[in-house]
Scaffold this active site. Sequence first.
Site, mmCIF file in Angstrom:
data_model
loop_
_atom_site.group_PDB
_atom_site.id
_atom_site.type_symbol
_atom_site.label_atom_id
_atom_site.label_comp_id
_atom_site.label_asym_id
_atom_site.label_seq_id
_atom_site.Cartn_x
_atom_site.Cartn_y
_atom_site.Cartn_z
ATOM 1 N N LYS A 39 0.823 -1.220 0.000
ATOM 2 C CA LYS A 39 0.000 0.000 0.000
ATOM 3 C C LYS A 39 0.849 1.258 0.000
ATOM 4 O O LYS A 39 0.474 2.267 -0.598
ATOM 5 C CB LYS A 39 -0.966 0.023 1.171
ATOM 6 C CG LYS A 39 -0.278 -0.017 2.531
ATOM 7 C CD LYS A 39 -0.563 1.143 3.395
ATOM 8 C CE LYS A 39 0.158 0.919 4.713
ATOM 9 N NZ LYS A 39 -0.070 1.851 5.706
ATOM 10 N N THR A 96 -4.243 5.470 2.590
ATOM 11 C CA THR A 96 -2.876 5.922 2.328
ATOM 12 C C THR A 96 -2.772 6.655 0.999
ATOM 13 O O THR A 96 -2.008 7.611 0.871
ATOM 14 C CB THR A 96 -1.920 4.711 2.354
ATOM 15 O OG1 THR A 96 -2.086 4.015 3.594
ATOM 16 C CG2 THR A 96 -0.476 5.135 2.241
#
Length: 195
Positions: A39, A96
């Site tokens: 991520k 994120t």
Amino acid sequence: IASEDLMLARDLANLMSDDSFKCYTTKDVIGVEIGGAVKNVIALAAGMCEGLGLGTNAMSGLVTRGCGEMRRLGLTFGGLPSTLAGLSGVGDTFGTCFGPLSRNRKFGYRLGKGETMEEILKSTTEVAEGVDTAIALVDFIKKKCKGYRLDLKYPILFGVGRILEGKETPLDGLEGLMNMPMMMENFDERAYESV
């Protein structure tokens, strides 16, 4: 909370959860670890996309394709699809990639705007974990994954690695993605091709 010892995971979840924070548990340590690493790299790419001024649709497409790479890598090493599609995979990736406080997205944004990695590192005290992770992930994939042209299976991860190593610019990376050969959206759908 990921642990092979589900009783321990449940105890920790109960200890840390309250009215404003809820923990979930899983035995899929591999899936959580891969999701947590990948991520950050996807967020660097999303930030570059934003820095290049490509817009929300391009960024959403990039993040979606990045999640596909996360899934592919996770499944290769025994992660569960449900973990990678859950909070610690796709859920954490969305936060994120699209969150204003994301250090990795901000770092990628600055790269997309034309700053060098060295300039960014000199001017910030924040740590963007995805920088070291991207290069380590590419090395890991090359060593551990079997197959020909791994860069076609993981074009975003490999592209971010090349950008961070100074082998290409964010614009070069974009052009590389846009010039990839046409293919099915998901590799596992190829069984359904009638060619």
